[in-house]
Design a protein around this motif. Structure first.
Motif, PDB file in Angstrom:
ATOM      1  N   GLY A 281      60.051  18.225 -18.153  1.00 35.81           N
ATOM      2  CA  GLY A 281      59.071  17.741 -17.173  1.00 35.81           C
ATOM      3  C   GLY A 281      58.636  16.324 -17.490  1.00 35.81           C
ATOM      4  O   GLY A 281      58.502  15.482 -16.606  1.00 35.81           O
ATOM      5  N   TYR A 282      58.425  16.069 -18.785  1.00 35.43           N
ATOM      6  CA  TYR A 282      58.024  14.723 -19.214  1.00 35.43           C
ATOM      7  C   TYR A 282      59.121  13.715 -18.899  1.00 35.43           C
ATOM      8  O   TYR A 282      58.850  12.655 -18.326  1.00 35.43           O
ATOM      9  CB  TYR A 282      57.735  14.727 -20.717  1.00 35.43           C
ATOM     10  CG  TYR A 282      57.555  13.348 -21.303  1.00 35.43           C
ATOM     11  CD1 TYR A 282      56.393  12.630 -21.074  1.00 35.43           C
ATOM     12  CD2 TYR A 282      58.559  12.759 -22.071  1.00 35.43           C
ATOM     13  CE1 TYR A 282      56.231  11.361 -21.587  1.00 35.43           C
ATOM     14  CE2 TYR A 282      58.406  11.493 -22.590  1.00 35.43           C
ATOM     15  CZ  TYR A 282      57.242  10.791 -22.343  1.00 35.43           C
ATOM     16  OH  TYR A 282      57.094   9.536 -22.843  1.00 35.43           O
TER      17      TYR A 282
ATOM     18  N   GLU B 165      58.076  21.556 -20.928  1.00 38.60           N
ATOM     19  CA  GLU B 165      57.244  20.350 -21.035  1.00 38.60           C
ATOM     20  C   GLU B 165      58.103  19.112 -21.282  1.00 38.60           C
ATOM     21  O   GLU B 165      57.861  18.054 -20.717  1.00 38.60           O
ATOM     22  CB  GLU B 165      56.217  20.521 -22.158  1.00 38.60           C
ATOM     23  CG  GLU B 165      55.016  21.328 -21.746  1.00 38.60           C
ATOM     24  CD  GLU B 165      54.222  20.651 -20.639  1.00 38.60           C
ATOM     25  OE1 GLU B 165      54.011  19.438 -20.717  1.00 38.60           O
ATOM     26  OE2 GLU B 165      53.843  21.343 -19.690  1.00 38.60           O
TER      27      GLU B 165
ATOM     28  N   ALA C 285      61.530  13.921 -16.693  1.00 45.72           N
ATOM     29  CA  ALA C 285      61.676  13.732 -15.247  1.00 45.72           C
ATOM     30  C   ALA C 285      60.563  12.846 -14.697  1.00 45.72           C
ATOM     31  O   ALA C 285      60.815  11.930 -13.902  1.00 45.72           O
ATOM     32  CB  ALA C 285      61.670  15.088 -14.540  1.00 45.72           C
ATOM     33  N   SER C 286      59.330  13.088 -15.154  1.00 44.52           N
ATOM     34  CA  SER C 286      58.233  12.292 -14.596  1.00 44.52           C
ATOM     35  C   SER C 286      58.285  10.857 -15.114  1.00 44.52           C
ATOM     36  O   SER C 286      57.860   9.928 -14.425  1.00 44.52           O
ATOM     37  CB  SER C 286      56.886  12.929 -14.929  1.00 44.52           C
ATOM     38  OG  SER C 286      56.647  12.854 -16.304  1.00 44.52           O
TER      39      SER C 286
END
Lengths: 283, 176
Positions: free
Chosen positions: B128-129, B125, B131-132
């Motif tokens: 992912g956070y 998570e 990267a986004s």
């Protein structure tokens, strides 16, 4: 030896990070620029989409049957309420048909083939949802083969829910209005006030805390009231005119006090989606 | 050993089943999982991979190409679910690697597995956070991420771990 392996590991990590960022940048750029993803990606997505249906159809069916049992419990009350509405609707429908016919005749007389309000509705089932917290995105089971194109608006129930973000042959991804990235919810809309004035603008975002769509930078002197209906204006692109977005919930001064900022209550529940409609415009 | 067992075909089948179930669960329970303020993200595919590492370490003779399959699952995840290639395709193999390192330090059992899975989900998570955020896919603040996404996601996935640990172990033993 120890030092060498540590260095090598560091190099591998850095290379991976760089490659990852390069790939992400390329795919985000392609997603924004191109109307369809590369052929290999499209092909892969089609195959994965087909395989996914093996899992998705039973689970969606299961949830459908569970919810139909729970819906059965308040059927009687609902039925009574709906009967009243149906009798009113019949009237509206007949009038709508007459007007549509008249409209068609008038268009023919004026030699106007398709105007901004013309679109065909392609209904699609939601196969799956992106398991991610920042990408509010669903995959639907209609793609380029059914005439779906990138950026077309998608509706569910009575209101607008998002736009097509990526089109494959047999499935496509729909980015919901609730997604807070830079491009997902920029729809050109218009509001007709009670005094008959039309206010044009662009949707600017989604406020998760209240579940409302925001619309910023409105410079008009028209008085916007709570309950005014917001519909798409059909300006600038593939969105047809007259798709229902929601109703005005609140009008305040914008962040810098010069323009008006609107909060719009969406017409449909944006988190429970099963069947959606893609508005394929004829132009 | 791996080449001769049922795992050779069974592992990818269950891997993709987990991958597709993630999406189906998110779709069916979208009202409960994605309504503000909580955002619970199902990571069954990570659970299947992590359990692969944990049960692989159970008897030392069993080496599975988990990293490769993790990359494949990540690639499908990126292309099919998010449409942005280059996030999960790196994070999933990283999680397998991380789990292998952790499992070599602490002997994996149910409780230490829970701990390892906690770290794995946080990594998935968190990265992912980041990267986004870097790709401007989301504009949420870090504190909002911790409270609204990471907390509920950890709760959901650890509950799934507790529920599915023994069934998955049974499946692995059956496939071996």
């Amino acid at each position: 030896m120890q030092k060498f392996s540590l260095n090598r590991r560091l190099v591998i990590i850095i290379v991976c990070v760089i490659v990852s960022f390069a790939l992400m940048t390329v795919s985000v750029t392609m997603r924004n620029k191109k109307s369809t993803p590369p052929l290999i990606q499209q092909f892969g997505n089609d195959i994965v989409g087909l395989v996914d249906r093996v899992v998705a159809i039973p689970t969606n069916g299961l949830s459908g049957s569970v919810s139909s049992v729970s819906e059965l419990l308040n059927t009687y009350q609902e039925n009574q309420q709906l009967k009243k509405q149906v009798s009113e609707l019949a009237q509206t429908k007949v009038r709508d048909q007459t007007l549509a016919k008249e409209n068609k005749q008038l268009k023919k007389e004026m030699q106007l083939n398709a105007s901004l309000t013309d679109y065909t509705a392609v209904s699609a089932a939601v196969i799956t949802r992106t398991p991610s917290s920042w990408q509010s995105q669903v995959v639907i089971n209609k793609g380029a083969a059914a005439g779906v194109k990138k950026n077309m608006p998608v509706m569910s129930g009575s209101g607008l829910i998002g736009r097509v973000a990526e089109v494959n042959k047999t499935n496509s991804k729909v980015e919901l209005i609730t997604d807070n990235n830079d491009s997902s919810n920029r729809f050109a809309v218009q509001i007709t006030t009670k005094s008959g004035k039309t206010v044009n603008g662009v949707l600017s975002g989604y406020k998760a805390t209240t579940g409302q769509i925001t619309m910023d930078n409105i410079t008009t002197k028209a008085k916007l009231a709570k309950g005014d209906k917001v519909v798409t204006s059909g300006l600038g692109g593939v969105t047809p005119k007259g798709l229902y977005v929601g109703t005005v919930a609140k009008a305040t001064g914008s962040d810098y006090g010069l323009a008006t900022k609107l909060y719009i209550t969406p017409a449909t529940d944006l988190s429970a989606l099963n069947i959606v409609t893609v508005a394929v415009s004829k132009q | 050993m791996y080449r001769l067992s049922k795992l050779r075909f069974g592992f990818p089948v269950f891997l993709f089943l987990a991958l597709f179930l993630d999406g189906s669960i998110s779709q069916v329970f979208s009202v409960q999982m994605f309504r503000y303020p909580t955002a619970m993200v199902s990571h069954l595919v990570v659970l299947w991979l992590v359990c692969g590492v944990l049960f692989e370490a159970d008897d030392g003779t069993f080496d599975m190409p988990l990293g490769r399959w993790a990359a494949v699952a990540g690639a499908v995840f990126d292309l099919y679910y998010t449409g942005i290639f280059g996030i999960a395709v790196f994070i999933f193999p990283l999680v397998v690697y991380l789990t292998r390192r952790l499992a070599s330090w602490i002997r994996p059992n149910f409780l230490s597995g829970l701990l390892i899975y906690f770290i794995d989900i946080t990594v998935v998570e968190g990265l992912g956070y980041l990267a986004s955020r870097a790709m401007r896919l989301n504009t949420g603040a870090g504190s909002a991420f911790l409270v609204n996404t990471l907390g509920p996601t950890l709760a959901f996935n650890l509950a799934m771990f507790v529920i599915l640990y023994f069934p998955i172990r049974w499946v692995y033993n059956w496939l071996k």
